[in-house]
Enzyme design. Structure first.
Site, mmCIF file in Angstrom:
data_model
loop_
_atom_site.group_PDB
_atom_site.id
_atom_site.type_symbol
_atom_site.label_atom_id
_atom_site.label_comp_id
_atom_site.label_asym_id
_atom_site.label_seq_id
_atom_site.Cartn_x
_atom_site.Cartn_y
_atom_site.Cartn_z
ATOM 1 N N HIS A 199 0.810 -1.216 0.000
ATOM 2 C CA HIS A 199 0.000 0.000 0.000
ATOM 3 C C HIS A 199 0.847 1.272 0.000
ATOM 4 O O HIS A 199 1.881 1.345 0.654
ATOM 5 C CB HIS A 199 -0.894 -0.015 1.248
ATOM 6 C CG HIS A 199 -1.785 1.166 1.383
ATOM 7 N ND1 HIS A 199 -1.872 1.904 2.539
ATOM 8 C CD2 HIS A 199 -2.651 1.751 0.506
ATOM 9 C CE1 HIS A 199 -2.753 2.876 2.382
ATOM 10 N NE2 HIS A 199 -3.237 2.808 1.157
ATOM 11 N N GLU A 249 0.855 -0.498 -4.956
ATOM 12 C CA GLU A 249 -0.151 0.529 -5.208
ATOM 13 C C GLU A 249 0.477 1.894 -5.011
ATOM 14 O O GLU A 249 1.222 2.111 -4.048
ATOM 15 C CB GLU A 249 -1.339 0.354 -4.253
ATOM 16 C CG GLU A 249 -2.453 1.375 -4.453
ATOM 17 C CD GLU A 249 -2.537 2.384 -3.315
ATOM 18 O OE1 GLU A 249 -3.543 3.107 -3.261
ATOM 19 O OE2 GLU A 249 -1.595 2.480 -2.491
ATOM 20 N N ASP A 269 -0.352 6.305 -5.438
ATOM 21 C CA ASP A 269 -1.385 7.329 -5.532
ATOM 22 C C ASP A 269 -0.976 8.375 -6.564
ATOM 23 O O ASP A 269 0.118 8.938 -6.482
ATOM 24 C CB ASP A 269 -1.573 7.999 -4.174
ATOM 25 C CG ASP A 269 -1.899 7.004 -3.082
ATOM 26 O OD1 ASP A 269 -3.045 6.529 -3.048
ATOM 27 O OD2 ASP A 269 -1.001 6.686 -2.273
ATOM 28 N N HIS A 321 0.293 10.782 -1.697
ATOM 29 C CA HIS A 321 -0.961 10.576 -0.981
ATOM 30 C C HIS A 321 -1.343 11.788 -0.151
ATOM 31 O O HIS A 321 -2.430 12.337 -0.291
ATOM 32 C CB HIS A 321 -0.863 9.337 -0.082
ATOM 33 C CG HIS A 321 -2.155 8.939 0.545
ATOM 34 N ND1 HIS A 321 -2.719 9.616 1.608
ATOM 35 C CD2 HIS A 321 -3.005 7.915 0.261
ATOM 36 C CE1 HIS A 321 -3.862 9.039 1.952
ATOM 37 N NE2 HIS A 321 -4.063 8.010 1.150
ATOM 38 N N GLY A 322 -0.449 12.215 0.725
ATOM 39 C CA GLY A 322 -0.744 13.328 1.615
ATOM 40 C C GLY A 322 -1.446 12.876 2.885
ATOM 41 O O GLY A 322 -1.772 11.706 3.060
ATOM 42 N N ASP A 365 -2.720 6.003 6.418
ATOM 43 C CA ASP A 365 -2.716 4.896 7.372
ATOM 44 C C ASP A 365 -1.772 5.155 8.542
ATOM 45 O O ASP A 365 -0.700 5.765 8.376
ATOM 46 C CB ASP A 365 -2.317 3.591 6.674
ATOM 47 C CG ASP A 365 -3.496 2.903 6.018
ATOM 48 O OD1 ASP A 365 -4.616 3.446 6.076
ATOM 49 O OD2 ASP A 365 -3.303 1.810 5.452
ATOM 50 N N ASP A 407 -3.846 4.364 -7.938
ATOM 51 C CA ASP A 407 -4.976 4.966 -7.231
ATOM 52 C C ASP A 407 -5.088 6.411 -7.706
ATOM 53 O O ASP A 407 -4.365 7.301 -7.253
ATOM 54 C CB ASP A 407 -4.732 4.892 -5.726
ATOM 55 C CG ASP A 407 -5.931 5.336 -4.915
ATOM 56 O OD1 ASP A 407 -6.889 5.877 -5.510
ATOM 57 O OD2 ASP A 407 -5.919 5.154 -3.685
ATOM 58 N N LYS A 416 -6.301 9.955 -8.097
ATOM 59 C CA LYS A 416 -6.984 10.928 -7.253
ATOM 60 C C LYS A 416 -7.756 11.932 -8.114
ATOM 61 O O LYS A 416 -7.454 13.130 -8.156
ATOM 62 C CB LYS A 416 -5.974 11.642 -6.358
ATOM 63 C CG LYS A 416 -5.152 10.700 -5.485
ATOM 64 C CD LYS A 416 -6.031 9.846 -4.566
ATOM 65 C CE LYS A 416 -5.215 9.015 -3.605
ATOM 66 N NZ LYS A 416 -6.054 8.148 -2.751
ATOM 67 N N TRP A 441 -8.543 -3.848 1.868
ATOM 68 C CA TRP A 441 -7.519 -2.932 2.380
ATOM 69 C C TRP A 441 -8.010 -2.272 3.668
ATOM 70 O O TRP A 441 -9.210 -2.238 3.916
ATOM 71 C CB TRP A 441 -7.182 -1.877 1.320
ATOM 72 C CG TRP A 441 -8.322 -0.998 0.928
ATOM 73 C CD1 TRP A 441 -9.292 -1.239 -0.013
ATOM 74 C CD2 TRP A 441 -8.636 0.279 1.489
ATOM 75 N NE1 TRP A 441 -10.170 -0.199 -0.075
ATOM 76 C CE2 TRP A 441 -9.801 0.752 0.839
ATOM 77 C CE3 TRP A 441 -8.055 1.090 2.478
ATOM 78 C CZ2 TRP A 441 -10.400 1.973 1.140
ATOM 79 C CZ3 TRP A 441 -8.645 2.312 2.781
ATOM 80 C CH2 TRP A 441 -9.810 2.742 2.112
ATOM 81 N N ASP A 462 -3.327 -5.261 7.915
ATOM 82 C CA ASP A 462 -1.967 -5.270 8.456
ATOM 83 C C ASP A 462 -1.723 -6.342 9.512
ATOM 84 O O ASP A 462 -0.572 -6.652 9.817
ATOM 85 C CB ASP A 462 -1.635 -3.904 9.068
ATOM 86 C CG ASP A 462 -1.490 -2.811 8.019
ATOM 87 O OD1 ASP A 462 -1.418 -3.153 6.820
ATOM 88 O OD2 ASP A 462 -1.465 -1.628 8.393
ATOM 89 N N ASN A 520 0.208 -2.608 4.474
ATOM 90 C CA ASN A 520 1.432 -1.859 4.746
ATOM 91 C C ASN A 520 2.578 -2.780 5.143
ATOM 92 O O ASN A 520 3.725 -2.331 5.238
ATOM 93 C CB ASN A 520 1.172 -0.840 5.859
ATOM 94 C CG ASN A 520 0.134 0.195 5.470
ATOM 95 O OD1 ASN A 520 0.349 0.995 4.570
ATOM 96 N ND2 ASN A 520 -1.013 0.176 6.137
#
Length: 311
Positions: free
Chosen positions: A38, A58, A60, A73-74, A78, A117, A119, A256, A259, A278
């Site tokens: 992830h 994966e 983003d 991602h920002g 997670d 992914d 956005k 998802w 973990d 993760n």
């Protein structure tokens, strides 16, 4: 004469051993599992997650206007992760190509798929289709190397809104116009939202795929952040039931962010095809355990990610 007989017997032994091996491989009815690392957004993270046992990654993709610009991602993200790791999108794709091109010094045979992914929530309606066109151009140039010995991994385009089906139409149109429609065989699709006010029904998701001109190569994701309670997995179970039905439209389902050993086992037990995590090493450990090693295995490049598993 004895030497000749021994040679014949030796040859038959080799043939029989080979036949037994072929039968053994065909008889492996375990479900192949995609171990999706992830939020891999910096190139330095790629080998780290592959070393932990991931066979898929994966990333983003964030946009400036309709242009895919960064893998980023920002915040928030997670628990336990660095939310602000990033790379330029074109650099990230070129690096992925290195890890998935046989003969390259960085090549990893076990790295077989990546999820983008996308956005697109930041886009206006009139930017959605151009964004799909631009992602296709970036992949064609920087990952597939314009069809000249590019990366071999499969790609899943994950969109957060079923209303963004024009992204897919624009993406496909570019590859057709550029004479690389064959590369669509390497591309799958995942309409994952929107999440608010509530997730779309499976029927609504199916209708969106029809509008996108997609019939097959369909993945579906379900889940929450790693700090959320597991819940009853009701939607996940509904999706799996649909996938396995006679008229199911979904090929693969992943969950998802998973973990823990307990949540990994729970997801496998209900029948997922992929785990987004993760900590890819957790799934690797579970796949070695009794009760799981005879039912599931890590997917390889020979496993078709667009084919619904039938046991």
């Amino acid at each position: 004469m004895y030497a000749h007989l021994a040679l014949i017997l030796g040859c038959w032994t080799v043939v029989l051993q080979g036949a037994e091996t072929d039968v053994g491989e065909r008889a492996d009815n375990r479900r192949p599992i995609w171990n999706l690392a992830h939020m891999v957004n910096a190139v330095a993270q790629i080998p780290d997650f592959l070393d932990l046992g991931a066979n898929a990654l994966e990333a983003d993709v964030t946009f400036k206007g309709s242009v895919p610009t960064y893998t980023y991602h920002g915040t928030p993200c997670d628990f336990g992760r660095d939310c602000i790791r990033w790379e330029y999108f074109n650099v990230f794709l070129k690096t992925l190509r290195e890890y998935t091109t046989p003969g390259n010094a960085k090549y990893r045979d076990g790295f077989i798929l990546f999820v983008l992914d996308l956005k697109t929530g930041s886009l206006s309606n009139d930017q959605v289709r151009p964004a799909g066109e631009n992602v296709a151009k970036e992949l064609l140039q920087n990952y597939w190397n314009n069809g000249n010995n590019g990366g071999r991994a499969y790609v899943v385009l994950s969109l957060p809104d079923i209303g963004h089906y024009e992204f897919v139409r624009g993406f496909k149109e570019v590859l057709k116009k550029e004479g690389h429609e064959d590369l669509l065989e390497k591309v799958g699709y995942d309409f994952s939202g929107p999440y608010l006010p509530s997730l779309p029904t499976l029927d609504a998701t199916h209708e969106a795929y029809k509008k996108a001109g997609v019939d097959g190569h369909i993945w579906l994701s379900d889940g929450l952040t790693n700090f959320s309670p597991l819940g009853d997995m009701a939607r996940l179970k509904e999706a799996i039931k649909s996938r396995d039905s006679a008229n199911g439209f979904i090929n693969k389902i992943y969950y998802w962010s998973v973990d823990k050993v307990s949540t990994t086992k729970a997801a496998l037990d209900v029948g997922v095809d992929g785990i987004m995590t993760n900590y890819p090493n957790v799934l690797i450990g579970v796949l070695k355990e009794s009760g799981y090693n005879d039912k599931y295995r890590l997917a390889t490049y020979d496993d078709n990610p667009w084919e619904t598993f039938k046991n």
